[in-house]
Structure formats: C-alpha cells, structure tokens
Design a protein around this motif. Sequence first.
Motif, PDB file in Angstrom:
ATOM      1  N   ALA A  35      -1.995  -2.168  -7.196  1.00 17.65           N
ATOM      2  CA  ALA A  35      -3.277  -2.127  -7.283  1.00 17.65           C
ATOM      3  C   ALA A  35      -3.801  -3.367  -7.148  1.00 17.65           C
ATOM      4  O   ALA A  35      -4.699  -3.792  -6.325  1.00 17.65           O
ATOM      5  N   MET A  86      -3.037  -5.474  -4.321  1.00 19.39           N
ATOM      6  CA  MET A  86      -3.819  -5.363  -3.026  1.00 19.39           C
ATOM      7  C   MET A  86      -5.332  -5.731  -3.260  1.00 19.39           C
ATOM      8  O   MET A  86      -5.943  -6.202  -2.351  1.00 19.39           O
ATOM      9  N   ILE A  87      -5.788  -5.757  -4.370  1.00 17.58           N
ATOM     10  CA  ILE A  87      -7.249  -6.024  -4.700  1.00 17.58           C
ATOM     11  C   ILE A  87      -7.103  -7.510  -4.623  1.00 17.58           C
ATOM     12  O   ILE A  87      -8.110  -8.281  -4.055  1.00 17.58           O
ATOM     13  N   PHE A  91     -15.228   2.395  -3.705  1.00 18.23           N
ATOM     14  CA  PHE A  91     -13.997   1.844  -4.668  1.00 18.23           C
ATOM     15  C   PHE A  91     -14.401   1.792  -6.239  1.00 18.23           C
ATOM     16  O   PHE A  91     -13.485   2.001  -6.991  1.00 18.23           O
ATOM     17  N   ALA A 138     -10.441   7.221  -1.160  1.00 18.32           N
ATOM     18  CA  ALA A 138      -9.528   6.297  -0.784  1.00 18.32           C
ATOM     19  C   ALA A 138      -9.525   6.450   0.770  1.00 18.32           C
ATOM     20  O   ALA A 138      -9.540   5.575   1.572  1.00 18.32           O
ATOM     21  N   LYS A 172       0.909  -1.189  -0.112  1.00 15.25           N
ATOM     22  CA  LYS A 172      -0.101   0.016   0.110  1.00 15.25           C
ATOM     23  C   LYS A 172       0.778   1.201  -0.112  1.00 15.25           C
ATOM     24  O   LYS A 172       0.705   2.324  -0.614  1.00 15.25           O
ATOM     25  N   HIS A 225       2.449   1.731  -3.330  1.00 16.38           N
ATOM     26  CA  HIS A 225       1.239   2.237  -4.176  1.00 16.38           C
ATOM     27  C   HIS A 225       1.255   3.720  -4.148  1.00 16.38           C
ATOM     28  O   HIS A 225       1.247   4.578  -5.130  1.00 16.38           O
ATOM     29  N   VAL A 232      -9.952   6.430 -11.655  1.00 14.16           N
ATOM     30  CA  VAL A 232      -8.379   6.100 -12.091  1.00 14.16           C
ATOM     31  C   VAL A 232      -8.224   5.514 -13.410  1.00 14.16           C
ATOM     32  O   VAL A 232      -7.338   5.793 -14.018  1.00 14.16           O
ATOM     33  N   VAL A 287       1.713   1.733 -10.362  1.00 15.47           N
ATOM     34  CA  VAL A 287       0.294   2.112  -9.581  1.00 15.47           C
ATOM     35  C   VAL A 287      -0.727   0.953  -9.785  1.00 15.47           C
ATOM     36  O   VAL A 287      -1.377   0.211  -8.981  1.00 15.47           O
ATOM     37  N   TRP A 288      -0.949   0.486 -11.277  1.00 15.06           N
ATOM     38  CA  TRP A 288      -1.772  -0.598 -11.504  1.00 15.06           C
ATOM     39  C   TRP A 288      -1.228  -2.028 -10.854  1.00 15.06           C
ATOM     40  O   TRP A 288      -2.174  -2.484 -10.557  1.00 15.06           O
ATOM     41  N   LYS A 341     -14.020   5.354  -7.258  1.00 19.21           N
ATOM     42  CA  LYS A 341     -12.505   5.508  -7.456  1.00 19.21           C
ATOM     43  C   LYS A 341     -11.857   4.756  -8.373  1.00 19.21           C
ATOM     44  O   LYS A 341     -11.038   5.360  -9.252  1.00 19.21           O
ATOM     45  N   LEU A 342     -12.121   3.502  -8.753  1.00 15.22           N
ATOM     46  CA  LEU A 342     -11.656   2.926  -9.952  1.00 15.22           C
ATOM     47  C   LEU A 342     -11.960   3.811 -11.198  1.00 15.22           C
ATOM     48  O   LEU A 342     -11.074   3.544 -12.191  1.00 15.22           O
TER      49      LEU A 342
END
Length: 151
Positions: free
Chosen positions: A76, A79-80, A92, A146, A16, A19, A99, A72-73, A95-96
Amino acid sequence: MIDFLLPGSIGYLVIKGLHIIAVIFWMAGMLYLPRLFVYHHQSVAGGELEGALLIQERNLLKIIVNPAMIAVWLLAVTMIMANPTLFSQGWFHFKLLLVLLMSGIHGFYAASAKKFAKGERPRTEKFWRIMNEGPAILVIFIVLLAVVKPF
C-alpha cells in the motif's frame, strides 16, 4: 517516479494485484483466528485439543496473518508513493481509517493469542463469536470504498 511504478503501468498493476492477494491472506487469518479462540474456550484446560489449538493459533499468526498484514502495508505504501493523488480523494481517507481499525483488531487478536498461550482464557466464547464478525464487516466496507470510490 520510475516509469515502472506509474499508475496504470504493468509494474503498478502487479503491485496492486499483490496487495489484493495479501489482503485475501490477511482476511482469511483474521476471520479464522477468533473461531479458533471460540474452540479454545470450549476445550479442556491442559488437554490435547487445547495444545493443538495453541499451535494452530501461533502458526496462523506467525506464518500467515502477520506476514500478510506487513505485505498489505508495504504494498500500500508503495502504491501511495507511486500515486500520491490518492490522498486527495475522500474515499481513500475513510478506507485508510478502516484499515487502521483492522490493524488495531489484528493487534488485539495477537495480544489475545499470547494470553491464550499463557493459559488464560481472555473474554468469553460469546465475545469471540461476535468478534469474528468485525473483520468481515470492515472488509466489506473497505472493498466497496476501493471499488466504488463514492466521494
């Protein structure tokens, strides 16, 4: 799931943190590149300044912006995968979406840099001044979503 990546574990928190660092680098470039495009419009075609700007634009994309967005991707997705419950949270999804929009702007900037490299001057100086604000506005909403997780 490997204990190392369980939400709240040190491994997850490191991912995180990385990220967030990648987002900072990505946004630095996303805010600076359209400013370079403004200066590019102001430069004399074929002049020394234009040559220097072409090098800066290319290096900014290849050394900072593109690798940061990829990081970043990848982080991410990691984390997902470690915390798939994120998909059940409304904040989320929004946010997605933002992004994805930021990634689209990134692609537009990269395509525009290629046009500048070919000697074209896509859009106008005023357009690039306005576009400079887009990533700033998006990142405000992305970060607030976030942190606050409103829905």
